[in-house]
Design a protein around this motif. Structure first.
Motif, PDB file in Angstrom:
ATOM      1  N   GLU A   1      -9.424   2.768 -40.621  1.00 24.04           N
ATOM      2  CA  GLU A   1      -9.553   1.324 -40.030  1.00 24.04           C
ATOM      3  C   GLU A   1      -9.195   1.363 -38.276  1.00 24.04           C
ATOM      4  O   GLU A   1      -9.937   0.715 -37.628  1.00 24.04           O
ATOM      5  N   ARG A   2      -8.250   2.108 -38.171  1.00 24.90           N
ATOM      6  CA  ARG A   2      -7.675   2.362 -36.699  1.00 24.90           C
ATOM      7  C   ARG A   2      -8.878   2.959 -35.897  1.00 24.90           C
ATOM      8  O   ARG A   2      -9.081   2.807 -34.659  1.00 24.90           O
ATOM      9  N   GLU A   3      -9.340   3.978 -36.420  1.00 21.64           N
ATOM     10  CA  GLU A   3     -10.542   4.873 -35.616  1.00 21.64           C
ATOM     11  C   GLU A   3     -11.533   4.178 -35.391  1.00 21.64           C
ATOM     12  O   GLU A   3     -12.191   3.977 -34.333  1.00 21.64           O
ATOM     13  N   SER A   4     -11.965   3.105 -36.224  1.00 16.14           N
ATOM     14  CA  SER A   4     -12.992   2.241 -36.172  1.00 16.14           C
ATOM     15  C   SER A   4     -12.745   1.364 -35.109  1.00 16.14           C
ATOM     16  O   SER A   4     -13.547   0.902 -34.229  1.00 16.14           O
ATOM     17  N   ALA A   5     -11.292   0.700 -35.075  1.00 16.27           N
ATOM     18  CA  ALA A   5     -11.217  -0.373 -34.208  1.00 16.27           C
ATOM     19  C   ALA A   5     -11.174   0.117 -32.734  1.00 16.27           C
ATOM     20  O   ALA A   5     -11.650  -0.344 -31.826  1.00 16.27           O
ATOM     21  N   ILE A   6     -10.657   1.362 -32.522  1.00 15.94           N
ATOM     22  CA  ILE A   6     -10.601   2.019 -31.249  1.00 15.94           C
ATOM     23  C   ILE A   6     -11.907   2.656 -30.806  1.00 15.94           C
ATOM     24  O   ILE A   6     -12.174   2.309 -29.615  1.00 15.94           O
ATOM     25  N   ARG A   7     -12.602   2.942 -31.890  1.00 15.88           N
ATOM     26  CA  ARG A   7     -14.143   3.248 -31.282  1.00 15.88           C
ATOM     27  C   ARG A   7     -14.707   2.061 -30.646  1.00 15.88           C
ATOM     28  O   ARG A   7     -15.357   2.301 -29.767  1.00 15.88           O
ATOM     29  N   GLU A   8     -14.798   0.910 -31.417  1.00 19.49           N
ATOM     30  CA  GLU A   8     -15.348  -0.348 -31.001  1.00 19.49           C
ATOM     31  C   GLU A   8     -14.718  -0.713 -29.547  1.00 19.49           C
ATOM     32  O   GLU A   8     -15.601  -1.186 -28.622  1.00 19.49           O
ATOM     33  N   GLN A   9     -13.265  -0.450 -29.353  1.00 25.96           N
ATOM     34  CA  GLN A   9     -12.656  -1.098 -28.111  1.00 25.96           C
ATOM     35  C   GLN A   9     -12.983  -0.405 -26.911  1.00 25.96           C
ATOM     36  O   GLN A   9     -13.277  -0.889 -26.176  1.00 25.96           O
ATOM     37  N   GLU A  10     -13.222   0.997 -27.144  1.00 24.21           N
ATOM     38  CA  GLU A  10     -13.350   1.947 -26.173  1.00 24.21           C
ATOM     39  C   GLU A  10     -14.728   2.428 -25.951  1.00 24.21           C
ATOM     40  O   GLU A  10     -14.877   3.062 -24.931  1.00 24.21           O
ATOM     41  N   GLY A  11     -15.580   2.052 -26.772  1.00 27.72           N
ATOM     42  CA  GLY A  11     -16.973   2.286 -26.586  1.00 27.72           C
ATOM     43  C   GLY A  11     -17.229   3.866 -26.626  1.00 27.72           C
ATOM     44  O   GLY A  11     -17.871   4.300 -26.101  1.00 27.72           O
ATOM     45  N   LEU A  12     -16.511   4.638 -27.577  1.00 26.34           N
ATOM     46  CA  LEU A  12     -16.802   5.969 -27.993  1.00 26.34           C
ATOM     47  C   LEU A  12     -17.715   6.253 -28.928  1.00 26.34           C
ATOM     48  O   LEU A  12     -18.342   5.291 -29.590  1.00 26.34           O
ATOM     49  N   ASP A  13     -18.681   7.183 -28.719  1.00 25.00           N
ATOM     50  CA  ASP A  13     -19.918   7.616 -29.473  1.00 25.00           C
ATOM     51  C   ASP A  13     -19.551   8.572 -30.516  1.00 25.00           C
ATOM     52  O   ASP A  13     -18.533   9.019 -30.566  1.00 25.00           O
ATOM     53  N   ASP A  14     -20.402   9.140 -31.325  1.00 26.37           N
ATOM     54  CA  ASP A  14     -20.039  10.224 -32.408  1.00 26.37           C
ATOM     55  C   ASP A  14     -19.716  11.266 -31.918  1.00 26.37           C
ATOM     56  O   ASP A  14     -18.871  12.087 -32.308  1.00 26.37           O
ATOM     57  N   GLU A  15     -20.189  12.035 -30.681  1.00 30.07           N
ATOM     58  CA  GLU A  15     -19.921  13.149 -30.095  1.00 30.07           C
ATOM     59  C   GLU A  15     -18.376  12.970 -29.742  1.00 30.07           C
ATOM     60  O   GLU A  15     -17.573  13.938 -30.189  1.00 30.07           O
ATOM     61  N   ASP A  16     -17.964  11.841 -29.055  1.00 29.12           N
ATOM     62  CA  ASP A  16     -16.350  11.793 -28.777  1.00 29.12           C
ATOM     63  C   ASP A  16     -15.506  11.764 -30.097  1.00 29.12           C
ATOM     64  O   ASP A  16     -14.392  12.458 -30.132  1.00 29.12           O
ATOM     65  N   MET A  17     -15.901  11.090 -31.184  1.00 26.27           N
ATOM     66  CA  MET A  17     -15.006  11.310 -32.354  1.00 26.27           C
ATOM     67  C   MET A  17     -15.095  12.659 -33.177  1.00 26.27           C
ATOM     68  O   MET A  17     -14.002  12.864 -33.535  1.00 26.27           O
ATOM     69  N   GLU A  18     -16.153  13.240 -32.960  1.00 26.78           N
ATOM     70  CA  GLU A  18     -16.254  14.710 -33.483  1.00 26.78           C
ATOM     71  C   GLU A  18     -15.390  15.489 -32.788  1.00 26.78           C
ATOM     72  O   GLU A  18     -14.709  16.446 -33.159  1.00 26.78           O
ATOM     73  N   GLN A  19     -15.329  15.419 -31.427  1.00 27.55           N
ATOM     74  CA  GLN A  19     -14.269  16.365 -30.795  1.00 27.55           C
ATOM     75  C   GLN A  19     -13.154  16.071 -30.868  1.00 27.55           C
ATOM     76  O   GLN A  19     -12.357  17.032 -30.491  1.00 27.55           O
TER      77      GLN A  19
END
Length: 323
Positions: free
Chosen positions: A279-297
């Motif tokens: 839940e928190r990763e999803s919220a941070i991803r949306e808030q900061e505009g992160l893409d799949d590559e950023d999340m995988e790294q």
């Protein structure tokens, strides 16, 4: 028998006078085609009535009775076919009724679960399938279980989980099969496979060798396993969830946790940890505009990095900055 023979002669004479109207005796005993030929078929003999009836029945069964026996057999087959069809329809209707009742019961049971657990199950099912509807195959079911934190840690666990998922998905699993069959069975399977290693962990946390864990010893579990890579907000949520689980697994009337409670504490805490993390990763991803590559790294460290950046930015008075 003589009286019966006389009656037969009389009937034969009657049929001989009206040959065009009569094609066969209604019981199939003999046939007349007109004139004296009708009488020729009737001869007085010494056969008993029972034997005569048996011969007539045999003739009908073998087809000698003409269209009557053949048509009767066809009608009998049609009736049997209709009866079988009606029975199958009744069985199908009963199955549908039972399935409808089971669906209602499972929906009510699902709605009684905590809201957070409902959302976690829905999210895990979507990960395995893509939406809230449809069914899961074996691979999709394994992905959904991993999303809940029910993932394998060894080759043995991986093999056993695969066998379990293949068994459940012989017929593809819908949402309620996932919730009420796959998840409970996976929990039980992993708990059984991990019992020996968990016993070693239990003895490690039982510092006073009392055979049970008190609150201080349980909090060491929280700090060591479930908060090391969470941000401040996630830590608050995790502590709250851990305390709720701890209240449920304590021995009645005490604040102590035995080995069985320890097993349930770790299993449920692991699921709560994965739910909060997702839940928190999803919220941070949306808030900061992160893409799949950023999340995988930055797997398993997005929250920690975000928390570090947020505290540093706050101390410098630059809370609007972006990483």
């Amino acid at each position: 028998w003589r009286k019966a023979t006389v009656a037969v002669h009389l009937l034969a004479g009657r049929f001989a006078r009206q040959p065009e109207k009569v094609s066969r005796h209604r019981r199939g005993a003999f046939c007349v085609s007109g004139g004296e030929e009708g009488l020729a078929g009737v001869e007085e003999d010494d056969r008993s009535p029972a034997k005569h009836a048996a011969e007539i029945t045999a003739a009908q069964a073998s087809g000698d009775g003409g269209e009557v026996g053949e048509g009767g057999g066809q009608r009998s087959k049609v009736q049997q076919s209709r009866i079988r069809m009606i029975n199958e329809l009744h069985k199908m209707r009963k199955r549908q009724t039972r399935l409808a009742k089971l669906l209602i019961v499972r929906r009510e049971e699902f709605e009684r679960k905590p809201i957070a657990e409902q959302e976690a199950l829905r999210r895990a099912f979507r990960v395995g399938h893509g939406d809230d509807h449809g069914t899961l195959g074996s691979k999709g079911l394994r992905r959904a279980l991993e999303e809940l934190g029910l993932s394998a840690r060894s080759d043995v666990e991986k093999k056993e989980l695969k066998i379990l998922c293949d068994e459940i998905c012989v017929i593809e699993a819908d949402f309620f099969v996932f919730c009420f069959e796959a998840v409970p069975r996976a929990r039980e399977l992993l708990r059984d496979l991990r019992r020996a290693p968990l016993l070693q962990d239990f003895l490690f946390y039982d510092t006073d060798k009392s055979g049970t864990l008190d609150d201080a010893e349980c909090l060491r579990i929280l700090a060591r396993l479930y908060t090391w890579n969470l941000d401040t907000e996630s830590c608050v949520l995790m502590r709250r969830a851990f305390n709720d689980i701890l209240d449920d697994v304590r021995r009645p009337g005490t604040h102590a946790v035995d080995f069985e409670g320890f097993e349930r504490l770790l299993g449920r805490s692991q699921e709560a940890y994965h739910r909060i993390l997702a839940e928190r990763e999803s919220a941070i991803r949306e808030q900061e505009g992160l893409d799949d590559e950023d999340m995988e790294q930055h797997t398993d460290e997005v929250l920690y990095l975000f928390d570090t950046f947020s505290r540093e930015a706050s101390s410098q008075g630059a809370s609007g900055a972006r990483p």
